[in-house]
Write an enzyme that holds these catalytic residues in place. Structure first.
Site, PDB file in Angstrom:
ATOM      1  N   CYS A  38       0.814  -1.220   0.000  1.00 30.13           N
ATOM      2  CA  CYS A  38       0.000   0.000   0.000  1.00 30.13           C
ATOM      3  C   CYS A  38       0.847   1.268   0.000  1.00 30.13           C
ATOM      4  O   CYS A  38       0.368   2.331  -0.382  1.00 30.13           O
ATOM      5  CB  CYS A  38      -0.948   0.008   1.197  1.00 30.13           C
ATOM      6  SG  CYS A  38      -2.101  -1.366   1.208  1.00 30.13           S
ATOM      7  N   GLN A  74      -5.381  -8.849   5.696  1.00 35.23           N
ATOM      8  CA  GLN A  74      -5.353  -7.562   6.385  1.00 35.23           C
ATOM      9  C   GLN A  74      -6.633  -7.294   7.169  1.00 35.23           C
ATOM     10  O   GLN A  74      -6.593  -6.623   8.216  1.00 35.23           O
ATOM     11  CB  GLN A  74      -5.110  -6.432   5.379  1.00 35.23           C
ATOM     12  CG  GLN A  74      -3.702  -6.427   4.840  1.00 35.23           C
ATOM     13  CD  GLN A  74      -3.355  -5.135   4.116  1.00 35.23           C
ATOM     14  OE1 GLN A  74      -4.132  -4.182   4.084  1.00 35.23           O
ATOM     15  NE2 GLN A  74      -2.177  -5.102   3.533  1.00 35.23           N
ATOM     16  N   ARG A 130     -19.513   9.287   0.332  1.00 37.64           N
ATOM     17  CA  ARG A 130     -20.969   9.248   0.536  1.00 37.64           C
ATOM     18  C   ARG A 130     -21.318  10.272   1.618  1.00 37.64           C
ATOM     19  O   ARG A 130     -21.143  10.028   2.817  1.00 37.64           O
ATOM     20  CB  ARG A 130     -21.427   7.850   0.957  1.00 37.64           C
ATOM     21  CG  ARG A 130     -21.111   6.771  -0.054  1.00 37.64           C
ATOM     22  CD  ARG A 130     -21.749   5.428   0.319  1.00 37.64           C
ATOM     23  NE  ARG A 130     -21.393   5.015   1.681  1.00 37.64           N
ATOM     24  CZ  ARG A 130     -20.286   4.348   1.989  1.00 37.64           C
ATOM     25  NH1 ARG A 130     -19.404   4.034   1.041  1.00 37.64           N
ATOM     26  NH2 ARG A 130     -20.051   3.993   3.236  1.00 37.64           N
ATOM     27  N   SER A 183     -24.035  11.208   2.811  1.00 41.44           N
ATOM     28  CA  SER A 183     -25.144  10.849   3.703  1.00 41.44           C
ATOM     29  C   SER A 183     -24.764   9.809   4.759  1.00 41.44           C
ATOM     30  O   SER A 183     -25.622   9.400   5.552  1.00 41.44           O
ATOM     31  CB  SER A 183     -26.313  10.310   2.873  1.00 41.44           C
ATOM     32  OG  SER A 183     -25.913   9.138   2.159  1.00 41.44           O
ATOM     33  N   SER A 206     -11.547   0.763   3.948  1.00 37.07           N
ATOM     34  CA  SER A 206     -11.449   1.494   2.684  1.00 37.07           C
ATOM     35  C   SER A 206     -12.057   0.661   1.565  1.00 37.07           C
ATOM     36  O   SER A 206     -11.967  -0.563   1.570  1.00 37.07           O
ATOM     37  CB  SER A 206      -9.981   1.799   2.366  1.00 37.07           C
ATOM     38  OG  SER A 206      -9.223   0.601   2.327  1.00 37.07           O
ATOM     39  N   HIS A 212      -8.904   3.880  -1.639  1.00 33.99           N
ATOM     40  CA  HIS A 212      -7.543   3.378  -1.422  1.00 33.99           C
ATOM     41  C   HIS A 212      -7.097   2.607  -2.654  1.00 33.99           C
ATOM     42  O   HIS A 212      -7.126   1.377  -2.680  1.00 33.99           O
ATOM     43  CB  HIS A 212      -7.545   2.492  -0.169  1.00 33.99           C
ATOM     44  CG  HIS A 212      -6.212   1.945   0.212  1.00 33.99           C
ATOM     45  ND1 HIS A 212      -5.024   2.425  -0.275  1.00 33.99           N
ATOM     46  CD2 HIS A 212      -5.879   0.924   1.068  1.00 33.99           C
ATOM     47  CE1 HIS A 212      -4.022   1.740   0.258  1.00 33.99           C
ATOM     48  NE2 HIS A 212      -4.517   0.822   1.068  1.00 33.99           N
ATOM     49  N   CYS A 226       0.368   2.193   6.518  1.00 36.57           N
ATOM     50  CA  CYS A 226       0.594   0.781   6.832  1.00 36.57           C
ATOM     51  C   CYS A 226       0.653  -0.014   5.531  1.00 36.57           C
ATOM     52  O   CYS A 226       0.022   0.351   4.541  1.00 36.57           O
ATOM     53  CB  CYS A 226      -0.496   0.245   7.752  1.00 36.57           C
ATOM     54  SG  CYS A 226      -2.177   0.368   7.103  1.00 36.57           S
ATOM     55  N   GLY A 238       1.176  -4.064   3.547  1.00 34.37           N
ATOM     56  CA  GLY A 238       1.093  -5.511   3.611  1.00 34.37           C
ATOM     57  C   GLY A 238       2.429  -6.147   3.942  1.00 34.37           C
ATOM     58  O   GLY A 238       3.487  -5.667   3.529  1.00 34.37           O
TER      59      GLY A 238
END
Length: 396
Positions: free
Chosen positions: A90, A150, A214, A216, A251, A352, A382, A384
């Site tokens: 990541c 993960q 989002r 809402s 994510s 992500h 962070c 993997g």
């Protein structure tokens, strides 16, 4: 000598599944357009670029064969401009930014681009092992009980640091609220590169907003979601887990690309461009590959010790929201101001796109400092396998 950031841009996020707003675009083309947009926006001659360093995690299929080089050629850069693609999971494009800036500081680059791309709709997670065991027998012997994915690592963190479901969902709703508020106020306009997409009916439209946000979203609504990683066998192995990680406090799968133009301070002056920030300090560390996501804590400690800067001196923190327990753990360990943590929302809302996330966070962080007049920004990710990068930048 300083390594400075002249500009940083990103695409809007797309849902990382068929039908997502960027899913019709080949990933190399998505990065091509981002690189082209960066040089057009800055006016830099692409022939001045010494190297392009890109991050991509799923280096298979359409993302294979050094996608960064393919994107550089697609963007019309001179053939003399090289490129490479790296994988630190990541943190791939954050590491790309480190390597790029460190090359400037070492005097081997004058101008370099760090970037990243991931099309999770076209190259789904889990594609690259091709059904094989990528770890090998010696690693298996070192961890005989086996490692976990993960999501289960996030469950272990939530259980061991006692983050309840309500706290996780409240944090996640806040991420969406902050991202939606930032977008509504136009503060993302300086960092998002609009992308033209062609629909199934052949019509073209331009997308310029994050599809994963989002507005809402509420904690109450997230409370109704079911756990994503519940497993009977793992429940026996880890009885402390009560399965709190859901799609709402994780994510989302995401498509996206991002790019940062980096050069020496002297070169920026010679070209007459105004840098936005400079790289102050870097850190990278390994961590427990079972918990996997806790490396942001030692990486940040290492960074702060190296920089000689306290957490209270930093104006904004970008801690990647792979899962809600990660930034919450980081916040607790450093007693950090929650108002400064992911102030524009984080990956739970903004997405992500794995290999692109590092330079996406850097883009958002630099623009936050520019908008608020803050001096220092900290970014940590962070990764993997149990690793983490941390970066400190200073606004100019």
């Amino acid at each position: 000598m300083d390594a400075v950031i002249v500009d940083a841009i990103r695409t809007p996020s797309g849902k990382g599944k068929p039908g997502g707003q960027l899913s019709s675009i080949h990933p190399a083309e998505l990065l091509t357009r981002t690189l082209r947009g960066l040089v057009e926006r800055t006016g830099i001659d692409p022939g001045e670029v010494d190297d392009v360093i890109g991050g991509c995690v799923g280096q298979a299929g359409e993302q294979a064969l050094n996608i960064t080089r393919n994107a550089v050629l697609g963007a019309g850069f001179p053939e003399s401009v090289p490129a490479t693609t790296i994988d630190r999971q990541c943190g791939s494009s954050q590491q790309a930014a480190h390597f790029a800036a460190q090359g400037v500081l070492a005097g081997t680059y004058d101008v370099v681009i760090a970037c990243g791309v991931e099309s999770m709709s076209r190259v789904p997670m889990g594609t690259t092992p091709m059904g094989t065991d990528p770890r090998g027998p010696s690693m298996a012997a070192r961890y005989p009980e086996g490692l976990v994915n993960q999501g289960v690592s996030a469950e272990l963190i939530a259980a061991r640091w006692k983050f309840g479901r309500e706290e996780l969902d409240e944090f996640s709703a806040r991420s969406h609220a902050r991202a939606a508020q930032t977008a509504a106020g136009g503060a993302f306009d300086d960092e998002i590169l609009p992308v033209a997409v062609t629909g199934e009916d052949g019509t073209e439209r331009v997308v310029s907003t994050d599809e994963t946000v989002r507005a809402s979203t509420t904690a109450e609504g997230l409370a109704g979601l079911r756990a994503s990683f519940a497993d009977e066998e793992l429940a026996k192995r880890f009885p402390e887990i009560d399965w709190r990680i859901t799609p709402g406090n994780s994510s989302p799968l995401t498509d996206g690309a991002s790019a940062v133009l980096i050069m020496s301070e002297a070169k920026a002056a010679a070209l007459g461009v105004q840098p936005k920030a400079r790289f102050h300090s870097f850190a990278v560390t390994g961590s427990d590959p079972l918990l996997m996501l806790t490396g942001v804590v030692p990486a940040t400690r290492k960074l702060l010790d190296r920089a000689g800067v306290s957490i209270d001196e930093i104006d904004a923190y970008e801690v990647n929201e792979a899962f809600a327990p990660v930034p919450l753990l980081w916040q607790r360990e450093f007693d950090a101001d929650p108002a400064r943590l992911n102030p524009r929302g984080g990956a739970i809302a903004l997405g992500h796109p794995l290999g692109a996330s590092g330079t996406r966070l850097l883009t958002t962080l630099v623009n936050q400092l520019q908008a608020t007049g803050g001096r220092y920004g900290l970014q940590t990710m962070c990764e993997g396998g149990g690793m983490a990068n941390a970066t400190l930048v200073e606004r100019l």
